[in-house]
Enzyme design. Sequence first.
Site, short mmCIF file in Angstrom:
data_model
loop_
_atom_site.label_atom_id
_atom_site.label_comp_id
_atom_site.label_asym_id
_atom_site.label_seq_id
_atom_site.Cartn_x
_atom_site.Cartn_y
_atom_site.Cartn_z
N HIS A 1 69.31 16.84 42.16
CA HIS A 1 68.49 15.86 42.95
C HIS A 1 67.50 16.71 43.60
CE1 HIS A 1 71.63 12.42 42.60
NE2 HIS A 1 70.54 11.82 42.99
N LYS B 1 81.25 8.26 45.15
CA LYS B 1 82.58 7.87 45.89
C LYS B 1 81.98 7.82 47.58
CE LYS B 1 84.78 12.42 46.63
NZ LYS B 1 84.91 12.67 47.93
#
Lengths: 287, 174
Positions: B36, B101
Site C-alpha cells: 500500500h 477482516k
Amino acid sequence: MRVIFAEKIKDIVAELCIQANLYLRKDILRALKSAYQKEDSQRAKDILGAIIKNSEVAEKERLALCQDTGLPVVFLEIGQEIKIKGNLKKAINKGLESGYKKGFLRNSIVNPLKRDLLRFSPGIIHTEIVKGNRFKITILPKGFGCENETQLKMFNPLTDWSQIKRFIVETVRLAGPDACPPYIVGVGIGGTSDYACFLAKKALLKKVVFHPPSFIHYKIHNMKYGIREMEYDLLNAINRLNIGPMGLGGRTTALAVNINIYPTHIAGLPVAVNISCHALRSATKVL
Amino acid sequence: MQRLSTPLTRDKINKLKAGQKVLLSGKIYTARDQAHKRLIEAIKQGRKLPFNLKEALIYYCGPTQTPRGKIIGSCGPTTSLRIDGFTPLLLKAGLLGMIGKGRRSYEIVKLIKKHKAIYFVTYAGCGALLSRYVKKKECLAYSDLGPEAIFKLEVEDFPLFVAIDAEGRSIYKD
C-alpha cells in the site's frame, strides 16, 4: 550429569514449528466443536464450521492453519542437572529457520524500524531453570493480529477483583472483531510488569478445559474464588459481550480464559492480558 | 447466497447489502501494508499502477510460501484497520472495493459511502481453507517484499460477507 547436544535441539525446534503451525491443538478443536453445538445463529455456525473445516484442510493438505505463522515464541524449561553442549540459542534460531522453510511457513520477521529484513528468526526465547534433568521445549507461533491487542495495567495494590475483572473484559471488548475471535484469553496477575506479560503469554499454553456441568453446579454453590472459578466467571462475562465468531455476533466470543498468578510487591498489582486468536498454535516436546 | 464475478462494476456492487454472503469468482489483487505504501507513492508521483484500480478488489493478504505442487499457500485475510491510513487516497483514485477482516475507521466508512465502494470480510484465520478457492496466482509487482508483494489471484466461489456496503451500512454493531 545428563548431556544434551544443541544440534539435536535444532531438529526438534524445526519439527515443533511445523507441528504447531499445521495441526490445530486437540483441546482447541474440541472447544470449537462444543461451541459449534451451542451456537444458534446460522452465521455463527457457518463461521465456526469454516474454522473447524480449516483445521481439517490444513492437516490433509499440509498447509499452515493461518497465513500469519506468527513470531515464534520459545519456552524452555531446563533441568538444572543438564549440561548442554554447543550453542543453544543459535541452535534454536537455526531450528526455527529450518522449520519455517521446510513447512512453507511465512517469513514475517523484520527489523522493527527499517522494516525491510525478511527472516525466519530470531524467535523470542524464554528460559526457566527448573529442578531435575528434564528439558522441555514449547513453540508458540504468535500471530500479530491478536498480539497487537495486548494490554498491561499496573493497578493499585488493594484494587478489588471486580475492577480487575472489568479491565480484562474491557480488553476483549476493545479487541472486538479485529483479533480473530473466538479468543483464548491469557491473563497474568502479579510479578513485575514484564513478568505479568510473560505469565499472560504462558497462560495460553495451558490446556483449554471443558467445564463439565458438575463444575458449573459447584461454581454456583461455592462463591469462594479459586483460579478456576475466576476463569469461569471471566469466560461467562466475556461471552456475554456478543462479539461472536469473526465478530459477527454469537455466544462464542472466547473459548477459554487462562490465568497465571505470581507473588508481587506490596506497592503493586500488575495485570496483563494476552489474547490469542482461535488458531492458538503450540507444540511441546520433553527430552 | 449470491454469486458474483469480475470484472465488477459499481452498479453490481451497489446492489449488495451489509451482512449478505457472496461467492466471488474472478480476479482479486493482494496488498498489505508495504505494498500500500508503494501504491500510494506511485499515485502521488503519477506513475502507472500494477493493476487498474477502477474495477479492482484489493485483498489484504500475505500468503505463506507456496508448497511444491500447490497453487498457493495459506492465504487468509489480515487486519484491515492497519490499512485505513492508505485507503482514502486509493478510494479517491477509483478503487472499487476491499477484502479483509475486522472493522474500519469511521472515516473509511464515510468514504466508502461517498465513493460508492464496498468492503468485504472473509473467514479470518482460515488460510488453509481459503487456499482451496484460489485457482491461479501470479506475482504482479514488488516481488522483493516477499509475502507482501502484489499477487493477482484468480478465485472461484471465494466466500465473502458484505461488511460495509455502498450506503455505508455496516455488518458490525458499533
